[in-house]
Design a protein around this motif. Sequence first.
Motif, PDB file in Angstrom:
ATOM      1  N   ASP A   1      50.755 -13.715  54.536  1.00 55.28           N
ATOM      2  CA  ASP A   1      51.898 -13.486  53.648  1.00 55.28           C
ATOM      3  C   ASP A   1      52.885 -12.527  54.330  1.00 55.28           C
ATOM      4  O   ASP A   1      52.514 -11.410  54.686  1.00 55.28           O
TER       5      ASP A   1
ATOM      6  N   ASN B   1      55.309 -10.961  53.132  1.00 56.63           N
ATOM      7  CA  ASN B   1      55.825  -9.877  52.296  1.00 56.63           C
ATOM      8  C   ASN B   1      54.755  -8.907  51.799  1.00 56.63           C
ATOM      9  O   ASN B   1      55.029  -7.724  51.599  1.00 56.63           O
TER      10      ASN B   1
ATOM     11  N   ASN C   1      44.523 -12.245  50.621  1.00 55.30           N
ATOM     12  CA  ASN C   1      45.360 -13.278  50.004  1.00 55.30           C
ATOM     13  C   ASN C   1      45.763 -14.340  51.027  1.00 55.30           C
ATOM     14  O   ASN C   1      46.152 -14.020  52.155  1.00 55.30           O
TER      15      ASN C   1
ATOM     16  N   LYS D   1      55.524 -19.174  46.372  1.00 49.87           N
ATOM     17  CA  LYS D   1      54.164 -18.949  46.899  1.00 49.87           C
ATOM     18  C   LYS D   1      53.147 -18.675  45.795  1.00 49.87           C
ATOM     19  O   LYS D   1      51.967 -19.016  45.925  1.00 49.87           O
TER      20      LYS D   1
ATOM     21  N   ALA E   1      43.532 -11.846  46.949  1.00 45.18           N
ATOM     22  CA  ALA E   1      42.425 -11.244  47.701  1.00 45.18           C
ATOM     23  C   ALA E   1      41.165 -11.105  46.831  1.00 45.18           C
ATOM     24  O   ALA E   1      40.043 -11.390  47.281  1.00 45.18           O
ATOM     25  N   GLU E   2      41.355 -10.689  45.591  1.00 50.53           N
ATOM     26  CA  GLU E   2      40.205 -10.463  44.698  1.00 50.53           C
ATOM     27  C   GLU E   2      39.488 -11.786  44.432  1.00 50.53           C
ATOM     28  O   GLU E   2      38.255 -11.863  44.429  1.00 50.53           O
TER      29      GLU E   2
ATOM     30  N   LEU F   1      45.508  -3.243  46.664  1.00 49.26           N
ATOM     31  CA  LEU F   1      46.622  -3.235  45.701  1.00 49.26           C
ATOM     32  C   LEU F   1      46.067  -3.519  44.301  1.00 49.26           C
ATOM     33  O   LEU F   1      45.196  -4.394  44.139  1.00 49.26           O
TER      34      LEU F   1
ATOM     35  N   LYS G   1      51.884  -1.587  42.764  1.00 52.00           N
ATOM     36  CA  LYS G   1      53.297  -1.959  42.826  1.00 52.00           C
ATOM     37  C   LYS G   1      53.761  -2.148  41.395  1.00 52.00           C
ATOM     38  O   LYS G   1      53.100  -2.840  40.629  1.00 52.00           O
TER      39      LYS G   1
HETATM   40  N1  LIG Z   1      46.076  -7.258  43.696  1.00 46.94           N
HETATM   41  C1  LIG Z   1      46.787  -8.206  44.353  1.00 46.94           C
HETATM   42  C2  LIG Z   1      48.158  -8.293  44.261  1.00 46.94           C
HETATM   43  C3  LIG Z   1      48.821  -9.268  44.958  1.00 46.94           C
HETATM   44  N2  LIG Z   1      48.128 -10.130  45.718  1.00 46.94           N
HETATM   45  C4  LIG Z   1      48.837 -11.114  46.553  1.00 46.94           C
HETATM   46  C5  LIG Z   1      49.458 -12.274  46.044  1.00 46.94           C
HETATM   47  C6  LIG Z   1      50.682 -12.526  46.932  1.00 46.94           C
HETATM   48  O1  LIG Z   1      50.321 -13.149  48.122  1.00 46.94           O
HETATM   49  C7  LIG Z   1      51.105 -11.183  47.189  1.00 46.94           C
HETATM   50  C8  LIG Z   1      52.142 -10.644  46.249  1.00 46.94           C
HETATM   51  O2  LIG Z   1      53.329 -10.978  46.811  1.00 46.94           O
HETATM   52  P1  LIG Z   1      54.699 -10.331  46.373  1.00 46.94           P
HETATM   53  O3  LIG Z   1      55.024 -10.926  45.043  1.00 46.94           O
HETATM   54  O4  LIG Z   1      54.514  -8.857  46.301  1.00 46.94           O
HETATM   55  O5  LIG Z   1      55.645 -10.753  47.467  1.00 46.94           O
HETATM   56  O6  LIG Z   1      49.914 -10.421  47.151  1.00 46.94           O
HETATM   57  C9  LIG Z   1      46.773 -10.034  45.826  1.00 46.94           C
HETATM   58  O7  LIG Z   1      46.146 -10.792  46.576  1.00 46.94           O
HETATM   59  N3  LIG Z   1      46.132  -9.087  45.122  1.00 46.94           N
END
Ligand SMILES: Nc1ccn([C@H]2C[C@H](O)[C@@H](COP(=O)(O)O)O2)c(=O)n1
Length: 192
Positions: free
Chosen positions: A51, A53, A72, A96, A103-104, A125, A149
């Motif tokens: 990813d 971002n 993720n 996306k 990830a979880e 995160l 975030k």
């Molecule tokens: N606890 C989390 C939070 C977010 N994600 C992943 C899902 C997306 O790939 C990305 C979030 O992207 P964004 O909207 O910030 O550009 O992070 C995760 O796996 N686990």
Amino acid sequence: MNHHPTDSSEVTSNSFREDSQTKTQKKRDDYLEWKDYFMAVAVLAAKRSKDPNCQVGACIVKDLKIVGVGYNGMPSGCSDDEFPWGKEVSNPLDEKSLYVCHAEMNAIINKNISDLKDCSIYVSLFPCNECAKLIIQSGIREVVYLSEKKPYKPKYMASRRMFLAAGIKCRQFIPKQDKIEINFTTNNNDIL
Ligand SMILES: Nc1ccn([C@H]2C[C@H](O)[C@@H](COP(=O)(O)O)O2)c(=O)n1
């Protein structure tokens, strides 16, 4: 009969001295604490994410043993070169969020034990509401997160609400140190 120290007995007594010295030497004290280690594994796993971002990693632990790791990424078979990594794009099918496995979710699916009852999850995160549901339903009892975030967003507020209702312990990780170093220097030269 007179006993004179022989060469071999000197060797024995010297090696005894060395041995006892080694034994009284103190352990090193800059080793990683368990919690820092598990969070470091989550952060390292995040480095596998494609990813552009946001990279997230998760590490599930039971009785101080790692039982699942994830980051993720696109689902298996969905090429990360072909599926979109965009956000707020003109074509809604190119979001996306429609495709990425968090990830979880991946850490839970990758588990190497039969169930995750009473496990802890270390995540880089704070989990969204969809992951919060998975975490709760899988039997995980503790969430340790590194950063969050936009906590005011409904999806994160919903997670907190569910964790509270389900009795999941949830806390932010405060690292002992800001940075840990990993290097791939080998000791090969010591052998020569
Ligand atoms: N606890 C989390 C939070 C977010 N994600 C992943 C899902 C997306 O790939 C990305 C979030 O992207 P964004 O909207 O910030 O550009 O992070 C995760 O796996 N686990």
